[in-house]
Design an enzyme around this catalytic site. Structure first.
Site, mmCIF file in Angstrom:
data_model
loop_
_atom_site.group_PDB
_atom_site.id
_atom_site.type_symbol
_atom_site.label_atom_id
_atom_site.label_comp_id
_atom_site.label_asym_id
_atom_site.label_seq_id
_atom_site.Cartn_x
_atom_site.Cartn_y
_atom_site.Cartn_z
ATOM 1 N N LYS A 38 0.841 -1.202 0.000
ATOM 2 C CA LYS A 38 0.000 0.000 0.000
ATOM 3 C C LYS A 38 0.880 1.257 0.000
ATOM 4 O O LYS A 38 2.087 1.171 0.275
ATOM 5 C CB LYS A 38 -0.917 -0.009 1.225
ATOM 6 C CG LYS A 38 -0.184 0.016 2.560
ATOM 7 C CD LYS A 38 -1.130 -0.262 3.730
ATOM 8 C CE LYS A 38 -0.366 -0.291 5.045
ATOM 9 N NZ LYS A 38 -1.220 -0.761 6.158
ATOM 10 N N ARG A 136 -10.672 -0.368 15.006
ATOM 11 C CA ARG A 136 -10.522 0.501 13.841
ATOM 12 C C ARG A 136 -11.555 0.064 12.810
ATOM 13 O O ARG A 136 -12.552 0.745 12.617
ATOM 14 C CB ARG A 136 -9.086 0.371 13.334
ATOM 15 C CG ARG A 136 -8.639 1.436 12.413
ATOM 16 C CD ARG A 136 -7.147 1.355 12.149
ATOM 17 N NE ARG A 136 -6.745 0.181 11.372
ATOM 18 C CZ ARG A 136 -5.525 0.013 10.873
ATOM 19 N NH1 ARG A 136 -4.591 0.919 11.081
ATOM 20 N NH2 ARG A 136 -5.228 -1.057 10.177
ATOM 21 N N TYR A 264 12.521 31.719 4.516
ATOM 22 C CA TYR A 264 11.236 32.348 4.802
ATOM 23 C C TYR A 264 11.107 32.711 6.274
ATOM 24 O O TYR A 264 11.575 31.972 7.141
ATOM 25 C CB TYR A 264 10.091 31.409 4.431
ATOM 26 C CG TYR A 264 9.880 31.276 2.937
ATOM 27 C CD1 TYR A 264 9.778 32.395 2.103
ATOM 28 C CD2 TYR A 264 9.772 30.014 2.353
ATOM 29 C CE1 TYR A 264 9.580 32.266 0.737
ATOM 30 C CE2 TYR A 264 9.563 29.869 0.989
ATOM 31 C CZ TYR A 264 9.465 31.004 0.187
ATOM 32 O OH TYR A 264 9.263 30.864 -1.148
ATOM 33 N N MET A 313 8.897 24.828 0.233
ATOM 34 C CA MET A 313 8.164 23.832 -0.548
ATOM 35 C C MET A 313 9.121 22.961 -1.362
ATOM 36 O O MET A 313 8.944 21.749 -1.461
ATOM 37 C CB MET A 313 7.164 24.524 -1.479
ATOM 38 C CG MET A 313 6.238 23.536 -2.174
ATOM 39 S SD MET A 313 5.092 24.316 -3.325
ATOM 40 C CE MET A 313 4.053 25.241 -2.227
#
Ligand SMILES: *Cc1c(COP(=O)(O)O)cnc(C)c1O
Length: 370
Positions: A38, A136, A264, A313
């Site tokens: 997965k 779950r 940033y 990013m």
């Protein structure tokens, strides 16, 4: 000179073979091996991983969602594929691609039977998922009789297997709880077998279940993270080999003067002459902003180099004041030495999360050596 020219995730198939054989050696020879592929094969490349495992004798695959199973079939995978967490909206697709659903509630069972009926299916293989404490997804023990009744009243489905999932198989302090889960699954299996008049395949163990609970191996085991080289415990990690290595290069080097800021929000301010390296990987590639401001590090010329300032990013900046390096040099984000488990630990997460976060825009390359 580095052979690395840009950010790449190397997938080492020799290591995958090693891990598969190691995990297989931990279970009896009649126990089937299901490989969990997965989340793009834990962030690597599901089709590459699955095709290699098919060649070395895997018995089953599992994915979480139907779309992941479709991708495997479209790349030519023929082995049975279990879908662990399907939704009824995708059941037609699931049947079209010969995937096997994990059926975890009456809502899902009813929906599946209706769709299988409309497609004139006979004895379509399904796995019944039981909740033994994870709370779950899954049926509960008290549902066994009703499930048996429903399945025996129709010809369209056949219970090929029953499964459950362990909540804390990696945690030795939860041994008592885990043994209770195993006992509960055994008891459910017995009642179900009485109802059905045969015993389906039973599977309950994930990687840590394989390693820590031989009594939970049953007829099949589901290994995910172990195949990719992580054993959730230093004592197993040393026997496994990480399949994925994330590497990049230094794009540019800067020298900051005291008072200069970096990145940033000016999150880093130099207090001394500081040499920094900019690396083309950022939060859009899977390096979370939480690694910023010295929580995360990379390896340059064999040395630890901390991420300074905020993760951008598409870039991170690291401090290399005392490291002999230049533009174009190789950077290791994680590999077999500085592992994803070690890097993840710094921000309080686990190898699984770091591995599966590596975004599709990072180029995957396959290597096959030790
Ligand atoms: C993801 C998953 C696994 C694999 O677990 P690992 O700890 O990676 O081996 C097995 N079973 C189920 C139901 C899962 O969701």
């Amino acid at each position: 000179m580095s052979s690395i020219k840009e950010t790449v995730l190397e997938i080492n198939l020799a290591h995958l073979t090693h891990n598969f054989k190691y995990l297989k050696s931990k279970v009896d020879s009649n126990v089937k091996m299901l490989a969990v592929v997965k989340a793009s094969g834990y962030g690597s490349d599901a089709s590459t991983i699955a095709k290699h495992l098919e060649q070395i004798g895997v018995d089953y695959f599992a994915v979480a969602y139907v779309s992941e199973g479709v991708t495997l079939r479209e790349s030519g995978v023929k082995t049975p594929i279990l879908v662990l967490h399907p939704q009824p909206v995708n059941f037609e697709k699931l049947i079209e691609y010969k995937l096997e659903p994990s059926i975890y509630s009456f809502r899902v069972l009813d929906a599946f039977i209706k769709i299988a009926e409309s497609k004139d299916k006979n004895d379509y293989p399904i796995h019944i998922k039981f909740n033994t404490g994870l709370n779950r997804i899954g049926f509960n023990e008290k549902d066994v009789e009703e499930i048996g009744g429903i399945v025996k009243s129709t010809k369209v489905v056949h219970i090929i297997a029953m499964l459950s999932h362990l909540a804390a198989s990696e945690d030795t302090e939860e041994r008592e709880f885990t043994l209770k889960q195993i006992d509960s699954f055994k008891s459910i299996a017995k009642t179900m077998a009485n109802q059905l008049e045969y015993m389906p395949i039973l599977h309950q163990s994930n990687t840590s279940g394989i390693l820590n609970y031989p009594e939970a191996h049953f007829n099949m085991v589901r290994t995910g993270v172990g195949l990719y080289g992580y054993g959730n415990d230093a004592k197993y990690d040393s026997d496994l080999k990480p399949v994925a290595s994330l590497k990049s290069i230094i794009s540019q080097i800067h020298e900051l003067q005291p008072g200069d800021s970096l990145g940033y929000n000016r999150a880093f301010i130099a207090t001394k002459v500081t040499k920094t390296a900019t690396i083309p990987i950022g939060h859009a590639d899977g390096i979370s902003r939480q690694y910023g401001n010295r929580k995360g590090f990379v390896i340059i010329a064999g040395r630890k180099s901390h991420i300074i300032g905020n993760v951008c990013m598409d870039m991170i900046m690291v401090e290399v004041t005392d490291i002999d390096c230049k533009e174009g040099d190789e950077v290791v984000i994680f590999d077999g030495n500085s592992t994803a488990a070690l890097v993840a630990e710094n921000i309080g997460t686990i190898s699984y999360e770091l591995l599966t976060a590596i975004s599709p825009r990072v180029k995957r390359t396959v290597v096959d050596n030790n």
